[in-house]
Design a protein around this motif. Structure first.
Motif, PDB file in Angstrom:
ATOM      1  N   MET A 241       0.759  -1.456  -0.093  1.00  0.00           N
ATOM      2  CA  MET A 241       0.068  -0.029   0.080  1.00  0.00           C
ATOM      3  C   MET A 241       0.654   1.610  -0.171  1.00  0.00           C
ATOM      4  SD  MET A 241      -2.918   0.893   3.499  1.00  0.00           S
ATOM      5  CE  MET A 241      -2.283   1.538   3.952  1.00  0.00           C
ATOM      6  N   VAL A 242       1.930   0.973   0.700  1.00  0.00           N
ATOM      7  CA  VAL A 242       2.678   2.022   0.811  1.00  0.00           C
ATOM      8  C   VAL A 242       3.293   2.730  -0.242  1.00  0.00           C
ATOM      9  CG1 VAL A 242       5.614   3.168   1.916  1.00  0.00           C
ATOM     10  CG2 VAL A 242       3.202   2.146   2.761  1.00  0.00           C
ATOM     11  N   VAL A 243       3.637   1.073  -1.278  1.00  0.00           N
ATOM     12  CA  VAL A 243       4.563   1.353  -2.988  1.00  0.00           C
ATOM     13  C   VAL A 243       3.484   2.303  -3.458  1.00  0.00           C
ATOM     14  CG1 VAL A 243       5.389   0.547  -4.490  1.00  0.00           C
ATOM     15  CG2 VAL A 243       6.168  -0.294  -2.220  1.00  0.00           C
ATOM     16  N   GLY A 244       1.791   1.714  -3.372  1.00  0.00           N
ATOM     17  CA  GLY A 244       0.710   2.255  -4.336  1.00  0.00           C
ATOM     18  C   GLY A 244       1.105   3.868  -4.449  1.00  0.00           C
ATOM     19  N   MET A 245       1.364   4.636  -3.482  1.00  0.00           N
ATOM     20  CA  MET A 245       1.060   5.574  -2.853  1.00  0.00           C
ATOM     21  C   MET A 245       1.970   6.623  -3.568  1.00  0.00           C
ATOM     22  SD  MET A 245      -0.527   5.792   1.174  1.00  0.00           S
ATOM     23  CE  MET A 245      -2.161   5.590   1.388  1.00  0.00           C
ATOM     24  N   TRP A 246       3.605   5.802  -3.048  1.00  0.00           N
ATOM     25  CA  TRP A 246       4.492   6.606  -3.718  1.00  0.00           C
ATOM     26  C   TRP A 246       4.432   6.651  -4.958  1.00  0.00           C
ATOM     27  CZ3 TRP A 246       9.236   3.510  -5.316  1.00  0.00           C
ATOM     28  CH2 TRP A 246       9.774   4.627  -5.242  1.00  0.00           C
ATOM     29  N   ILE A 247       4.167   5.602  -5.440  1.00  0.00           N
ATOM     30  CA  ILE A 247       3.737   5.264  -7.282  1.00  0.00           C
ATOM     31  C   ILE A 247       2.948   6.288  -7.807  1.00  0.00           C
ATOM     32  CG2 ILE A 247       2.839   3.940  -8.999  1.00  0.00           C
ATOM     33  CD1 ILE A 247       3.518   1.389  -8.032  1.00  0.00           C
ATOM     34  N   HIS A 248       1.998   6.634  -6.912  1.00  0.00           N
ATOM     35  CA  HIS A 248       1.334   7.707  -7.395  1.00  0.00           C
ATOM     36  C   HIS A 248       2.049   9.302  -6.905  1.00  0.00           C
ATOM     37  CE1 HIS A 248      -2.001  10.973  -6.813  1.00  0.00           C
ATOM     38  NE2 HIS A 248      -2.484  10.133  -7.606  1.00  0.00           N
ATOM     39  N   ARG A 249       2.235   9.289  -6.312  1.00  0.00           N
ATOM     40  CA  ARG A 249       2.981  10.467  -6.013  1.00  0.00           C
ATOM     41  C   ARG A 249       4.283  10.532  -7.207  1.00  0.00           C
ATOM     42  NH1 ARG A 249       5.286  13.864  -1.993  1.00  0.00           N
ATOM     43  NH2 ARG A 249       4.698  12.899  -0.310  1.00  0.00           N
ATOM     44  N   LEU A 250       4.769   9.075  -7.609  1.00  0.00           N
ATOM     45  CA  LEU A 250       5.782   9.786  -8.812  1.00  0.00           C
ATOM     46  C   LEU A 250       5.629  10.017 -10.317  1.00  0.00           C
ATOM     47  CD1 LEU A 250       8.686   6.457  -7.947  1.00  0.00           C
ATOM     48  CD2 LEU A 250       8.785   9.352  -7.362  1.00  0.00           C
TER      49      LEU A 250
END
Lengths: 128, 144
Positions: free
Chosen positions: A102-111
């Motif tokens: 989930m944290v990775v998914g949020m980070w991907i969105h930010r990127l």
């Protein structure tokens, strides 16, 4: 709500439907609604300067597609952010895997998301 | 075929969730949207962390507290495989950011203020979640 099996049971009306989550949501929204009635009578929160409420009222593609994508993830494993974090205290590897992803998914969105364009000083001055 | 719901505990549990949200709102003026709180902290901000960290600490302390009061450990059932958990997590993480919220922000706070955006979001994620469960369980035959 912290038990994915219960959540998925609620999301499975064609199977062994478990309506429990509907009552959880009903209880939560009822209290939240009362909170709104109280808030409308207040000029500011008890300890803050102002109420920090979302300003946008537009139902746009980002909102709907984002919610749809979140829903697919929710339906796959029965976890949404709150209960997943609460479940971290149980020490189960499965929960760690979900929260990590989930944290990775949020980070991907930010990127991958360009911030909405804001007028810069040059544009405001009329420079080309 | 329907499972008999535990109505009392469900309503009370929900009411507690609602109360937590109301407390944060009336005391601090903030929306208890968990995906937003987590995403904000992940951005390594220099300020605005206090109430968010406190809220998450409380959230994590919930189940152990309930277990202590109930006298037995909390038991949950996770049937999803690790690849499914990874896919689920990625979609939840990405989707909640794109959609500006999850079940706490849109579902509890948003519906509580009759926000049209939240109503739309809730309908959207409930629909795709139910469709996903349908495909997983009744089309693909997974035990989930």
């Amino acid at each position: 709500m912290v038990d994915p099996a219960r959540v998925l049971g609620f999301l499975d009306p064609f199977g062994r439907w478990d309506p429990t989550l509907a009552f959880v949501l009903a209880g939560a929204v009822a209290v939240s609604g009362c909170g709104t009635l109280v808030r409308l009578r207040m000029r500011r929160p008890l300890f803050g300067e102002r109420f920090d409420l979302p300003a946008s009222r537009r139902i746009d593609e980002r909102l709907l597609s984002g919610a749809a994508i979140f829903g697919i993830g929710w339906g796959l494993a029965g976890f949404c952010p709150g209960p997943a974090l609460a479940d971290l205290s149980l020490g189960l590897p499965a929960v760690l895997v979900f929260v990590g992803a989930m944290v990775v998914g949020m980070w991907i969105h930010r990127l991958t998301t360009r911030p909405s364009p804001k007028p810069d000083a040059a544009a405001l001055r009329g420079a080309s | 075929m329907m499972v008999q719901p535990d109505i009392g505990p469900a309503l009370s549990g929900g009411a507690l969730i609602g109360a937590a949200s109301v407390l944060l709102l009336l005391a601090d003026g903030k929306i208890a949207g968990i995906s937003g709180i987590v995403a904000f902290l992940l951005g390594r901000p220099k300020s605005g962390t206090g109430w968010r960290i406190a809220f998450l600490v409380g959230l994590l302390a919930g189940p152990p507290l309930v277990a202590a009061l109930a006298g037995h450990a909390l038991n949950i059932t996770v049937a999803a495989t690790w690849p499914t958990l990874v896919a689920a997590g990625l979609l939840v993480g990405y989707g909640t950011r794109l959609g500006s919220g999850c079940t706490s922000g849109h579902g509890v706070s948003g519906l509580g203020r009759l926000s049209p955006r939240s109503i739309a979001a809730v309908l959207s994620f409930l629909a795709t979640a139910a469709a996903t469960v349908f495909v997983m369980r009744h089309v693909l035959g997974h035990v989930s």
